[in-house]
Design a protein around this motif. Structure first.
Motif, PDB file in Angstrom:
ATOM      1  N   ALA A   1       0.833  -1.205   0.000  1.00  0.00           N
ATOM      2  CA  ALA A   1       0.000   0.000   0.000  1.00  0.00           C
ATOM      3  C   ALA A   1       0.868   1.255   0.000  1.00  0.00           C
ATOM      4  N   ALA A   2       1.942   1.258   0.785  1.00  0.00           N
ATOM      5  CA  ALA A   2       2.841   2.413   0.816  1.00  0.00           C
ATOM      6  C   ALA A   2       3.527   2.610  -0.533  1.00  0.00           C
ATOM      7  N   LEU A   3       3.942   1.502  -1.166  1.00  0.00           N
ATOM      8  CA  LEU A   3       4.572   1.615  -2.493  1.00  0.00           C
ATOM      9  C   LEU A   3       3.585   2.120  -3.531  1.00  0.00           C
ATOM     10  N   GLY A   4       2.314   1.809  -3.348  1.00  0.00           N
ATOM     11  CA  GLY A   4       1.283   2.263  -4.275  1.00  0.00           C
ATOM     12  C   GLY A   4       0.815   3.678  -4.014  1.00  0.00           C
ATOM     13  N   SER A   5       1.291   4.280  -2.942  1.00  0.00           N
ATOM     14  CA  SER A   5       0.887   5.643  -2.589  1.00  0.00           C
ATOM     15  C   SER A   5       1.931   6.632  -3.084  1.00  0.00           C
ATOM     16  N   PRO A   6       1.586   7.453  -4.073  1.00  0.00           N
ATOM     17  CA  PRO A   6       2.552   8.447  -4.557  1.00  0.00           C
ATOM     18  C   PRO A   6       3.032   9.370  -3.443  1.00  0.00           C
ATOM     19  N   THR A   7       2.164   9.660  -2.490  1.00  0.00           N
ATOM     20  CA  THR A   7       2.552  10.543  -1.384  1.00  0.00           C
ATOM     21  C   THR A   7       3.606   9.880  -0.514  1.00  0.00           C
ATOM     22  N   ALA A   8       3.403   8.620  -0.144  1.00  0.00           N
ATOM     23  CA  ALA A   8       4.368   7.920   0.718  1.00  0.00           C
ATOM     24  C   ALA A   8       5.728   7.811   0.027  1.00  0.00           C
ATOM     25  N   VAL A   9       5.739   7.495  -1.255  1.00  0.00           N
ATOM     26  CA  VAL A   9       7.010   7.357  -1.978  1.00  0.00           C
ATOM     27  C   VAL A   9       7.667   8.719  -2.176  1.00  0.00           C
ATOM     28  N   ARG A  10       6.868   9.729  -2.546  1.00  0.00           N
ATOM     29  CA  ARG A  10       7.412  11.066  -2.800  1.00  0.00           C
ATOM     30  C   ARG A  10       7.987  11.673  -1.520  1.00  0.00           C
TER      31      ARG A  10
ATOM     32  N   LEU B   1      14.652   5.736  -4.162  1.00  0.00           N
ATOM     33  CA  LEU B   1      13.273   5.261  -4.290  1.00  0.00           C
ATOM     34  C   LEU B   1      12.437   6.237  -5.107  1.00  0.00           C
ATOM     35  N   ARG B   2      12.620   7.512  -4.851  1.00  0.00           N
ATOM     36  CA  ARG B   2      11.848   8.524  -5.587  1.00  0.00           C
ATOM     37  C   ARG B   2      12.212   8.556  -7.061  1.00  0.00           C
ATOM     38  N   SER B   3      13.468   8.247  -7.399  1.00  0.00           N
ATOM     39  CA  SER B   3      13.901   8.333  -8.795  1.00  0.00           C
ATOM     40  C   SER B   3      13.879   6.987  -9.524  1.00  0.00           C
ATOM     41  N   ALA B   4      13.440   5.939  -8.854  1.00  0.00           N
ATOM     42  CA  ALA B   4      13.430   4.606  -9.473  1.00  0.00           C
ATOM     43  C   ALA B   4      12.488   4.569 -10.666  1.00  0.00           C
ATOM     44  N   GLN B   5      12.947   3.900 -11.708  1.00  0.00           N
ATOM     45  CA  GLN B   5      12.138   3.729 -12.918  1.00  0.00           C
ATOM     46  C   GLN B   5      11.531   2.338 -12.902  1.00  0.00           C
ATOM     47  N   GLY B   6      10.320   2.216 -13.338  1.00  0.00           N
ATOM     48  CA  GLY B   6       9.696   0.904 -13.415  1.00  0.00           C
ATOM     49  C   GLY B   6       9.041   0.506 -12.112  1.00  0.00           C
ATOM     50  N   PRO B   7       8.520  -0.718 -12.087  1.00  0.00           N
ATOM     51  CA  PRO B   7       7.798  -1.171 -10.891  1.00  0.00           C
ATOM     52  C   PRO B   7       8.738  -1.430  -9.710  1.00  0.00           C
ATOM     53  N   LEU B   8       8.202  -1.205  -8.525  1.00  0.00           N
ATOM     54  CA  LEU B   8       8.922  -1.466  -7.284  1.00  0.00           C
ATOM     55  C   LEU B   8       8.294  -2.674  -6.616  1.00  0.00           C
ATOM     56  N   SER B   9       9.121  -3.569  -6.090  1.00  0.00           N
ATOM     57  CA  SER B   9       8.555  -4.749  -5.441  1.00  0.00           C
ATOM     58  C   SER B   9       9.277  -5.037  -4.125  1.00  0.00           C
ATOM     59  N   PRO B  10       8.494  -5.356  -3.078  1.00  0.00           N
ATOM     60  CA  PRO B  10       9.104  -5.732  -1.805  1.00  0.00           C
ATOM     61  C   PRO B  10       9.540  -7.192  -1.855  1.00  0.00           C
TER      62      PRO B  10
ATOM     63  N   TRP C   1       0.398  -5.554  12.115  1.00  0.00           N
ATOM     64  CA  TRP C   1       1.589  -5.050  11.431  1.00  0.00           C
ATOM     65  C   TRP C   1       1.226  -3.890  10.528  1.00  0.00           C
ATOM     66  N   ALA C   2       2.015  -2.798  10.614  1.00  0.00           N
ATOM     67  CA  ALA C   2       1.743  -1.600   9.814  1.00  0.00           C
ATOM     68  C   ALA C   2       3.051  -1.046   9.256  1.00  0.00           C
ATOM     69  N   PHE C   3       2.968  -0.440   8.081  1.00  0.00           N
ATOM     70  CA  PHE C   3       4.119   0.204   7.459  1.00  0.00           C
ATOM     71  C   PHE C   3       4.664   1.276   8.392  1.00  0.00           C
ATOM     72  N   SER C   4       5.993   1.346   8.516  1.00  0.00           N
ATOM     73  CA  SER C   4       6.637   2.355   9.352  1.00  0.00           C
ATOM     74  C   SER C   4       7.335   3.407   8.500  1.00  0.00           C
ATOM     75  N   HIS C   5       8.326   2.977   7.685  1.00  0.00           N
ATOM     76  CA  HIS C   5       9.066   3.953   6.886  1.00  0.00           C
ATOM     77  C   HIS C   5       9.916   3.253   5.821  1.00  0.00           C
TER      78      HIS C   5
END
Length: 194
Positions: free
Chosen positions: A18-27, A34-43, A92-96
């Motif tokens: 969910a955090a990776l899918g949130s432009p606000t969390a990534v930005r 992370l902000r400049s990564a091209q393409g999909p991001l995967s945990p 469990w919740a996203f921290s940072h």
């Protein structure tokens, strides 16, 4: 592969996705890569993070506590960041998100462990007293990820940067490394001036 990586709790993984899918969390993340990564991001490579709060001399089996689950965030073929999740009253919740030298060091230690002949379960162990992070290779591959006993035969691989006097990426049994860590945190005798 003798290295066993435990599955992360589903809510931890969902919170990172969910955090990776949130432009606000990534930005707003303090991770330029992370902000400049091209393409999909995967945990990937979820590892439970245990904390050894206090090193006690002559403690043959120190206890740890499960503090987080850490995921390496991949973009194409490389890790660009990591994400931590923490246990809250609601689960469990996203921290940072974060980046730094431990990303590359974790990947290197995992590759070392995969080449080992002995089966083990991978964890991370944080030792705040020494500002140290290790890959913890627990000998019981069936152990619960939350199990907290640091067995003398378990192996610790200090990640870089390691504290002075402790070699990074040099696997050592807990029984061998614990006395070294104890010396690092035990104050020496005071010298008197004559």
């Amino acid at each position: 592969m003798p290295l066993h990586v435990p599955p992360a709790p589903a809510p931890a993984l969902r919170s990172v996705l969910a955090a990776l899918g949130s432009p606000t969390a990534v930005r707003e993340a303090r991770t330029p890569a992370l902000r400049s990564a091209q393409g999909p991001l995967s945990p990937e490579l979820p590892l439970p993070v245990h904390v050894l709060d206090r090193i006690v001399p002559n403690d043959p089996a120190p206890r740890t506590r499960l503090a987080a689950w850490r995921f390496l965030i991949r973009s194409e073929e490389r890790a660009v960041a990591a994400a931590d999740t923490v246990l809250t009253p609601d689960g469990w919740a996203f921290s940072h998100f974060f980046e730094g030298p431990y990303l590359v060091s974790t990947e290197l230690a995992v590759k070392q462990a995969e080449a080992s002949a002995a089966p083990c379960r991978a964890r991370l162990l944080s030792i705040p007293e020494l500002y140290m992070l290790t890959l913890w290779l627990h000998g019981d591959t069936d152990a619960d990820a939350a199990a907290s006993v640091l067995a003398p035969t378990d192996v610790l691989v200090p990640l870089a940067p390691a504290p002075p006097g402790i070699a990074a990426h040099h696997p050592r049994r807990v029984a061998d490394l614990l006395p070294v860590m104890t010396l690092r945190v035990t104050p020496g005798p005071l010298l008197s001036s004559a």
